[in-house]
Design a protein around this motif. Structure first.
Motif, PDB file in Angstrom:
ATOM      1  N   LEU A  47      45.889  43.096  39.637  1.00 22.83           N
ATOM      2  CA  LEU A  47      45.364  42.254  40.713  1.00 22.83           C
ATOM      3  C   LEU A  47      45.529  40.802  40.300  1.00 22.83           C
ATOM      4  O   LEU A  47      45.259  40.445  39.148  1.00 22.83           O
ATOM      5  CB  LEU A  47      43.895  42.592  40.960  1.00 22.83           C
ATOM      6  CG  LEU A  47      43.112  41.746  41.972  1.00 22.83           C
ATOM      7  CD1 LEU A  47      42.049  42.610  42.664  1.00 22.83           C
ATOM      8  CD2 LEU A  47      42.433  40.541  41.322  1.00 22.83           C
ATOM      9  N   LEU A  48      45.937  39.957  41.244  1.00 24.94           N
ATOM     10  CA  LEU A  48      46.098  38.528  40.994  1.00 24.94           C
ATOM     11  C   LEU A  48      45.045  37.751  41.769  1.00 24.94           C
ATOM     12  O   LEU A  48      44.853  37.982  42.968  1.00 24.94           O
ATOM     13  CB  LEU A  48      47.492  38.068  41.429  1.00 24.94           C
ATOM     14  CG  LEU A  48      47.828  36.589  41.204  1.00 24.94           C
ATOM     15  CD1 LEU A  48      47.949  36.279  39.716  1.00 24.94           C
ATOM     16  CD2 LEU A  48      49.103  36.196  41.944  1.00 24.94           C
ATOM     17  N   ILE A  49      44.351  36.855  41.082  1.00 27.89           N
ATOM     18  CA  ILE A  49      43.403  35.952  41.730  1.00 27.89           C
ATOM     19  C   ILE A  49      44.079  34.592  41.913  1.00 27.89           C
ATOM     20  O   ILE A  49      44.446  33.940  40.938  1.00 27.89           O
ATOM     21  CB  ILE A  49      42.122  35.801  40.896  1.00 27.89           C
ATOM     22  CG1 ILE A  49      41.424  37.156  40.735  1.00 27.89           C
ATOM     23  CG2 ILE A  49      41.174  34.788  41.546  1.00 27.89           C
ATOM     24  CD1 ILE A  49      40.260  37.131  39.774  1.00 27.89           C
ATOM     25  N   ALA A  65      55.408  46.175  36.739  1.00 30.87           N
ATOM     26  CA  ALA A  65      54.247  46.910  37.262  1.00 30.87           C
ATOM     27  C   ALA A  65      53.838  46.418  38.635  1.00 30.87           C
ATOM     28  O   ALA A  65      53.138  47.118  39.376  1.00 30.87           O
ATOM     29  CB  ALA A  65      53.069  46.786  36.291  1.00 30.87           C
ATOM     30  N   GLY A  66      54.252  45.204  39.008  1.00 32.80           N
ATOM     31  CA  GLY A  66      53.936  44.661  40.318  1.00 32.80           C
ATOM     32  C   GLY A  66      52.457  44.374  40.493  1.00 32.80           C
ATOM     33  O   GLY A  66      51.704  44.254  39.531  1.00 32.80           O
ATOM     34  N   LEU A  67      52.052  44.260  41.738  1.00 32.87           N
ATOM     35  CA  LEU A  67      50.671  43.930  42.081  1.00 32.87           C
ATOM     36  C   LEU A  67      50.157  44.867  43.158  1.00 32.87           C
ATOM     37  O   LEU A  67      50.855  45.134  44.136  1.00 32.87           O
ATOM     38  CB  LEU A  67      50.562  42.499  42.601  1.00 32.87           C
ATOM     39  CG  LEU A  67      50.840  41.368  41.619  1.00 32.87           C
ATOM     40  CD1 LEU A  67      50.978  40.042  42.372  1.00 32.87           C
ATOM     41  CD2 LEU A  67      49.731  41.269  40.580  1.00 32.87           C
ATOM     42  N   ALA A  68      48.934  45.346  42.974  1.00 30.91           N
ATOM     43  CA  ALA A  68      48.287  46.126  44.027  1.00 30.91           C
ATOM     44  C   ALA A  68      47.568  45.212  45.006  1.00 30.91           C
ATOM     45  O   ALA A  68      47.491  45.512  46.202  1.00 30.91           O
ATOM     46  CB  ALA A  68      47.305  47.123  43.415  1.00 30.91           C
ATOM     47  N   THR A  69      47.042  44.096  44.484  1.00 32.20           N
ATOM     48  CA  THR A  69      46.165  43.253  45.290  1.00 32.20           C
ATOM     49  C   THR A  69      46.305  41.790  44.879  1.00 32.20           C
ATOM     50  O   THR A  69      46.467  41.497  43.690  1.00 32.20           O
ATOM     51  CB  THR A  69      44.694  43.662  45.087  1.00 32.20           C
ATOM     52  OG1 THR A  69      44.560  45.075  45.210  1.00 32.20           O
ATOM     53  CG2 THR A  69      43.777  42.973  46.086  1.00 32.20           C
ATOM     54  N   VAL A  70      46.228  40.908  45.849  1.00 33.34           N
ATOM     55  CA  VAL A  70      46.056  39.472  45.602  1.00 33.34           C
ATOM     56  C   VAL A  70      44.787  39.041  46.331  1.00 33.34           C
ATOM     57  O   VAL A  70      44.630  39.318  47.526  1.00 33.34           O
ATOM     58  CB  VAL A  70      47.251  38.645  46.099  1.00 33.34           C
ATOM     59  CG1 VAL A  70      47.020  37.162  45.817  1.00 33.34           C
ATOM     60  CG2 VAL A  70      48.548  39.109  45.449  1.00 33.34           C
ATOM     61  N   VAL A  71      43.884  38.377  45.615  1.00 34.79           N
ATOM     62  CA  VAL A  71      42.661  37.853  46.220  1.00 34.79           C
ATOM     63  C   VAL A  71      42.740  36.328  46.199  1.00 34.79           C
ATOM     64  O   VAL A  71      43.023  35.733  45.154  1.00 34.79           O
ATOM     65  CB  VAL A  71      41.404  38.314  45.462  1.00 34.79           C
ATOM     66  CG1 VAL A  71      40.149  37.802  46.170  1.00 34.79           C
ATOM     67  CG2 VAL A  71      41.366  39.833  45.338  1.00 34.79           C
ATOM     68  N   THR A  72      42.479  35.701  47.336  1.00 38.37           N
ATOM     69  CA  THR A  72      42.465  34.252  47.443  1.00 38.37           C
ATOM     70  C   THR A  72      41.012  33.791  47.513  1.00 38.37           C
ATOM     71  O   THR A  72      40.265  34.225  48.396  1.00 38.37           O
ATOM     72  CB  THR A  72      43.238  33.774  48.684  1.00 38.37           C
ATOM     73  OG1 THR A  72      44.576  34.305  48.630  1.00 38.37           O
ATOM     74  CG2 THR A  72      43.301  32.259  48.727  1.00 38.37           C
ATOM     75  N   HIS A 149      31.978  38.706  33.493  1.00 36.10           N
ATOM     76  CA  HIS A 149      33.093  37.774  33.664  1.00 36.10           C
ATOM     77  C   HIS A 149      33.154  37.395  35.135  1.00 36.10           C
ATOM     78  O   HIS A 149      33.183  38.262  36.013  1.00 36.10           O
ATOM     79  CB  HIS A 149      34.404  38.396  33.199  1.00 36.10           C
ATOM     80  CG  HIS A 149      34.392  38.734  31.745  1.00 36.10           C
ATOM     81  ND1 HIS A 149      34.940  37.914  30.787  1.00 36.10           N
ATOM     82  CD2 HIS A 149      33.867  39.795  31.087  1.00 36.10           C
ATOM     83  CE1 HIS A 149      34.753  38.460  29.595  1.00 36.10           C
ATOM     84  NE2 HIS A 149      34.108  39.604  29.742  1.00 36.10           N
ATOM     85  N   LEU A 150      33.205  36.080  35.408  1.00 42.64           N
ATOM     86  CA  LEU A 150      33.041  35.560  36.750  1.00 42.64           C
ATOM     87  C   LEU A 150      34.175  34.590  37.073  1.00 42.64           C
ATOM     88  O   LEU A 150      34.375  33.597  36.368  1.00 42.64           O
ATOM     89  CB  LEU A 150      31.688  34.842  36.826  1.00 42.64           C
ATOM     90  CG  LEU A 150      31.214  34.272  38.138  1.00 42.64           C
ATOM     91  CD1 LEU A 150      30.964  35.393  39.157  1.00 42.64           C
ATOM     92  CD2 LEU A 150      29.933  33.468  37.913  1.00 42.64           C
ATOM     93  N   PHE A 151      34.900  34.876  38.139  1.00 44.58           N
ATOM     94  CA  PHE A 151      36.006  34.030  38.585  1.00 44.58           C
ATOM     95  C   PHE A 151      35.505  33.219  39.781  1.00 44.58           C
ATOM     96  O   PHE A 151      35.217  33.778  40.840  1.00 44.58           O
ATOM     97  CB  PHE A 151      37.211  34.895  38.949  1.00 44.58           C
ATOM     98  CG  PHE A 151      37.680  35.750  37.803  1.00 44.58           C
ATOM     99  CD1 PHE A 151      38.625  35.286  36.908  1.00 44.58           C
ATOM    100  CD2 PHE A 151      37.128  37.011  37.598  1.00 44.58           C
ATOM    101  CE1 PHE A 151      39.041  36.069  35.826  1.00 44.58           C
ATOM    102  CE2 PHE A 151      37.528  37.800  36.520  1.00 44.58           C
ATOM    103  CZ  PHE A 151      38.484  37.322  35.641  1.00 44.58           C
ATOM    104  N   THR A 152      35.377  31.901  39.593  1.00 45.18           N
ATOM    105  CA  THR A 152      34.592  31.092  40.529  1.00 45.18           C
ATOM    106  C   THR A 152      35.414  30.249  41.502  1.00 45.18           C
ATOM    107  O   THR A 152      34.834  29.521  42.305  1.00 45.18           O
ATOM    108  CB  THR A 152      33.648  30.158  39.754  1.00 45.18           C
ATOM    109  OG1 THR A 152      34.399  29.343  38.838  1.00 45.18           O
ATOM    110  CG2 THR A 152      32.614  30.970  38.969  1.00 45.18           C
ATOM    111  N   GLY A 153      36.743  30.331  41.467  1.00 48.68           N
ATOM    112  CA  GLY A 153      37.521  29.477  42.360  1.00 48.68           C
ATOM    113  C   GLY A 153      37.161  28.020  42.148  1.00 48.68           C
ATOM    114  O   GLY A 153      37.036  27.556  41.006  1.00 48.68           O
ATOM    115  N   ASP A 154      36.953  27.295  43.246  1.00 49.02           N
ATOM    116  CA  ASP A 154      36.561  25.888  43.141  1.00 49.02           C
ATOM    117  C   ASP A 154      35.080  25.682  43.457  1.00 49.02           C
ATOM    118  O   ASP A 154      34.666  24.570  43.800  1.00 49.02           O
ATOM    119  CB  ASP A 154      37.408  25.027  44.089  1.00 49.02           C
ATOM    120  CG  ASP A 154      38.798  24.748  43.547  1.00 49.02           C
ATOM    121  OD1 ASP A 154      39.137  25.249  42.463  1.00 49.02           O
ATOM    122  OD2 ASP A 154      39.562  24.044  44.234  1.00 49.02           O
ATOM    123  N   SER A 155      34.265  26.737  43.346  1.00 45.93           N
ATOM    124  CA  SER A 155      32.840  26.600  43.638  1.00 45.93           C
ATOM    125  C   SER A 155      32.017  26.194  42.428  1.00 45.93           C
ATOM    126  O   SER A 155      30.943  25.607  42.580  1.00 45.93           O
ATOM    127  CB  SER A 155      32.293  27.907  44.223  1.00 45.93           C
ATOM    128  OG  SER A 155      32.810  28.134  45.517  1.00 45.93           O
TER     129      SER A 155
END
Length: 217
Positions: A47-49, A65-72, A149-155
């Motif tokens: 998965l790509l964030i 392996a490619g990607l199953a999901t991309v989250v924006t 583990h927390l992926f926060t974007g620009d927040s």
């Protein structure tokens, strides 16, 4: 070598091994955005964030392996310049919050607060944080044998919450969400990964929350 999270545009990625997932952080130009590739250690699903930019580099990072999901994480353009090319090339699902989905070039499904997104055996919880944009989201992974583990974007960044362009209503919304949905729920050793720049922990930032609120940005 141990993970530091210090990456630069044009430089090598940095990889961290968790119990279930591997996290690879890379910086892409021209706005020094972070993108994060998550891989399930057992199944190899990826998965790509934020397909922020430099589509060929992100596709090379994903490999065969490619990607199953991309989250924006949100609708600002510097976080999705490569989205359409990456999704079209890999056939990945493209996920975003519905409040920001109309601002993106390609969304195949939407996610809301509390939803779970799987990465093989791993799981990410969607946390909706209103203020930087209406549909900004963070993604929370709880390592079964380690820290959160927390992926926060620009927040959320080291040193403060994301830019609300001087709008006090948006700022109040964002800092309230960040405080109550992140800091109040999660322990100090929670490691967070922002949309630009260096990582930090909630414990390192927690003492500054009152000062952030008082300064209004």
């Amino acid at each position: 070598m141990s993970y530091s999270g210090d990456v630069t545009v044009g430089g090598p990625p940095d990889t961290r091994e968790l119990t279930t997932l591997t996290i690879t952080k890379v910086a892409v130009g021209p706005m020094d955005n972070n993108a994060y590739l998550l891989r399930c250690r057992r199944t190899g699903e990826q998965l790509l964030i934020d397909a922020a930019n430099e589509a060929p580099r992100l596709l090379e990072l994903a490999g065969p392996a490619g990607l199953a999901t991309v989250v924006t994480t949100h609708q600002h353009m510097d976080h999705w310049v490569a989205l359409e090319e990456v999704v079209t090339t890999t056939g990945a699902a493209s996920l975003a919050h519905p409040a920001d989905a109309d601002g993106l070039p390609l969304v195949t499904a939407t996610v809301a607060d509390g939803d779970r997104i799987t990465v093989g055996d791993g799981e990410l919880e969607v946390v909706h944080l209103v203020g930087h944009t209406p549909g900004s989201i963070a993604l929370l992974h709880r390592d079964p044998d380690g820290v959160a583990h927390l992926f926060t974007g620009d927040s959320l960044f080291p040193g403060g919450v994301g830019n609300t362009r001087g709008d006090q209503r948006d700022f109040t919304s964002l800092i309230d969400d960040v405080e109550h949905k992140l800091f109040d729920r999660l322990p100090d050793d929670t490691w967070f990964y922002p949309g630009h720049g260096r990582d930090s922990t909630l414990g390192a930032e927690r003492p500054a929350l009152p000062a952030w609120r008082a300064r209004g940005w």
